[in-house]
Scaffold this motif. Sequence first.
Motif, PDB file in Angstrom:
ATOM      1  N   MET A 164      30.902  24.038  35.728  1.00  0.00           N
ATOM      2  CA  MET A 164      31.347  25.234  36.287  1.00  0.00           C
ATOM      3  C   MET A 164      31.634  25.206  37.808  1.00  0.00           C
ATOM      4  O   MET A 164      30.560  24.807  38.212  1.00  0.00           O
ATOM      5  CB  MET A 164      30.387  26.307  35.961  1.00  0.00           C
ATOM      6  N   ALA A 165      32.694  25.505  38.592  1.00  0.00           N
ATOM      7  CA  ALA A 165      32.496  25.431  39.964  1.00  0.00           C
ATOM      8  C   ALA A 165      33.027  26.643  40.572  1.00  0.00           C
ATOM      9  O   ALA A 165      33.897  27.473  39.906  1.00  0.00           O
ATOM     10  CB  ALA A 165      33.651  24.442  40.058  1.00  0.00           C
ATOM     11  N   TRP A 166      32.779  27.045  41.665  1.00  0.00           N
ATOM     12  CA  TRP A 166      33.116  28.160  42.419  1.00  0.00           C
ATOM     13  C   TRP A 166      34.560  28.224  42.843  1.00  0.00           C
ATOM     14  O   TRP A 166      35.138  27.149  43.055  1.00  0.00           O
ATOM     15  CB  TRP A 166      32.470  28.275  43.897  1.00  0.00           C
ATOM     16  N   LEU A 167      35.353  29.342  42.617  1.00  0.00           N
ATOM     17  CA  LEU A 167      36.774  29.449  42.860  1.00  0.00           C
ATOM     18  C   LEU A 167      36.756  29.286  44.634  1.00  0.00           C
ATOM     19  O   LEU A 167      36.076  29.675  45.172  1.00  0.00           O
ATOM     20  CB  LEU A 167      37.130  30.816  42.602  1.00  0.00           C
ATOM     21  N   PRO A 168      37.845  28.507  44.736  1.00  0.00           N
ATOM     22  CA  PRO A 168      37.986  28.485  46.357  1.00  0.00           C
ATOM     23  C   PRO A 168      38.162  29.888  47.080  1.00  0.00           C
ATOM     24  O   PRO A 168      38.839  30.775  46.517  1.00  0.00           O
ATOM     25  CB  PRO A 168      39.541  27.780  46.208  1.00  0.00           C
ATOM     26  N   VAL A 169      37.586  29.883  48.186  1.00  0.00           N
ATOM     27  CA  VAL A 169      37.842  31.188  49.095  1.00  0.00           C
ATOM     28  C   VAL A 169      39.129  31.642  49.122  1.00  0.00           C
ATOM     29  O   VAL A 169      39.684  32.938  48.751  1.00  0.00           O
ATOM     30  CB  VAL A 169      37.233  30.812  50.706  1.00  0.00           C
ATOM     31  N   LEU A 170      40.225  30.930  49.469  1.00  0.00           N
ATOM     32  CA  LEU A 170      41.585  31.020  49.721  1.00  0.00           C
ATOM     33  C   LEU A 170      42.208  31.754  48.102  1.00  0.00           C
ATOM     34  O   LEU A 170      42.963  32.513  48.200  1.00  0.00           O
ATOM     35  CB  LEU A 170      42.315  29.892  49.786  1.00  0.00           C
ATOM     36  N   GLU A 171      41.666  31.136  46.909  1.00  0.00           N
ATOM     37  CA  GLU A 171      42.192  31.865  45.965  1.00  0.00           C
ATOM     38  C   GLU A 171      41.748  33.338  45.579  1.00  0.00           C
ATOM     39  O   GLU A 171      42.134  33.977  44.998  1.00  0.00           O
ATOM     40  CB  GLU A 171      41.816  30.854  44.696  1.00  0.00           C
ATOM     41  N   ARG A 229      28.259  35.277  51.970  1.00  0.00           N
ATOM     42  CA  ARG A 229      28.502  34.132  52.919  1.00  0.00           C
ATOM     43  C   ARG A 229      29.586  33.481  52.205  1.00  0.00           C
ATOM     44  O   ARG A 229      30.751  32.927  53.211  1.00  0.00           O
ATOM     45  CB  ARG A 229      27.443  33.369  52.977  1.00  0.00           C
ATOM     46  N   ARG A 230      29.753  33.258  51.076  1.00  0.00           N
ATOM     47  CA  ARG A 230      30.894  32.201  50.467  1.00  0.00           C
ATOM     48  C   ARG A 230      32.328  32.927  50.643  1.00  0.00           C
ATOM     49  O   ARG A 230      33.280  32.339  51.044  1.00  0.00           O
ATOM     50  CB  ARG A 230      30.418  31.994  49.001  1.00  0.00           C
ATOM     51  N   TYR A 231      32.343  34.332  50.474  1.00  0.00           N
ATOM     52  CA  TYR A 231      33.872  34.646  50.204  1.00  0.00           C
ATOM     53  C   TYR A 231      34.065  35.772  51.531  1.00  0.00           C
ATOM     54  O   TYR A 231      35.207  36.346  51.448  1.00  0.00           O
ATOM     55  CB  TYR A 231      33.906  35.421  48.868  1.00  0.00           C
ATOM     56  N   VAL A 232      33.083  36.224  52.103  1.00  0.00           N
ATOM     57  CA  VAL A 232      33.421  37.067  53.263  1.00  0.00           C
ATOM     58  C   VAL A 232      32.966  36.646  54.675  1.00  0.00           C
ATOM     59  O   VAL A 232      33.912  36.632  55.467  1.00  0.00           O
ATOM     60  CB  VAL A 232      32.276  38.611  53.065  1.00  0.00           C
TER      61      VAL A 232
END
Length: 469
Positions: A164-171, A229-232
């Motif tokens: 299970m991996a984090w979605l890319p920020v761009l996506e 931190r990851r998405y904002v």
Amino acid sequence: MILFVRLEPLTLEAALRRVTPIPIHSDSDSDSGIDADTEATIALVSDAVVSGGQCLAFVRSRREAASLAKQLADVGFGTNTELAEDIRDIGTTPTGKQLADAVTAGVAFHHAGLRSDHRILIESAFRDRDLRVICATPTLAAGVNVPARRVVVRDLKRYTGEEMAWLPVLEVHQMCGRAGRPHLDPYGEAVLIGDITRSNDSDDNSDSHSAQISADNEQRDVRTESRWRRYVDTGPESIESQLTAPDAVRTHVLALIVAGFADSKDQVLDVFDSTFFAYQSSTADLTAVVDDVVAELIEMGLLTTETPETTLAATAVGKTVSQQYIQPTTGAELIDGIRSITSFPPEQISVLTALEVVCGTPDMHDTYLGNRERADLYRFATSNMDTFVTNLSEIDDFESWLCTIKLAQILTAWSKGVPIDEIVETYRVGPGDIESHVERARWLLGAADALTETLGVEIDIFAEGHAQL
């Protein structure tokens, strides 16, 4: 906990600076069978619709999209029997029936496994406001114009085949960018959901219980900060040139020589020096890479050094491979397959032979192989070995070859007019996947037929397969 952002007439970057974290606790019975993230999603979708808006809910997989649509349909967002009938008229696969049932209650799901006609209907109905809610995989956010008042991203991770991996920020930003309908909404809202913890309704007021609640809240705050931190706070991932990927280099080197932009390795390097890759990696030296690729293309018979006027030139088959827009490795495999077929007695050659050749190439998308299918596929394959160009004793990856045979079976069934719902049921594949496989097979069969002409081989089995599809 959710991260909430209201997108007014601002750039997405500016809007993300206004993100607000909002704690959400589930107050439903813990035996409801619905997880807290889904409960929050249902509440957010319902609120958007009640306030007069439309909503897109993004989840990690096709199955989750259909499941969430069913749960939202149980809530109900109006009726749309006419659209549901249009969906049923297009096809009666289990997926189509499930979609029609959800649409009757004003909800739809959308993913690549749907028939293209179904996807077009759903997108059009949503743009016309005849549909209030779509549950979708992230593919809907890429290149499809379906803005909504509110976007809810329920799942921020997905299975990659290994973990299970984090979605890319761009996506994620792309999905959030669907929020806000131009000239229809004064603002758009994007919500990221994750790790919502249930509050206990226990009457236990002990210190240990209070301490546990405090620990849970602290842990939730840490997780929320991590998502922040990851998405904002973090910008989208950097775009990196893929020019050095072996398949890309082979394709571009062959194309440059076929098109006349280069006739030597030095000229190929000169062109590469003007690419985005060179801009990103100004100190990188592609000499060794180009040397290796040119040697491979010569070994494949697509390039030659035996020319009086230039250092490098494309062979006749090399030109055909490039002009058909197929990978050089695909071209080499098709050529090998064509030459193998020429040694077959005519009675052993069939469209199935041609399909095995094209379905095993790198340009053909793979398919899923279920455990219950393996025995039947093996029996089918071994009983038709005289028809196939592959020698059973020479197969390096038997699992991959069985997938090739499964694709050939699917395409054979399609060519014989087997109803699509029967193909879906038999081979456990989505209607949209079947359409994609058929489209690619037509392209590759056409390329193979063009190569037979270039090679001067009188084989019409690829043209026959193309006509049948």
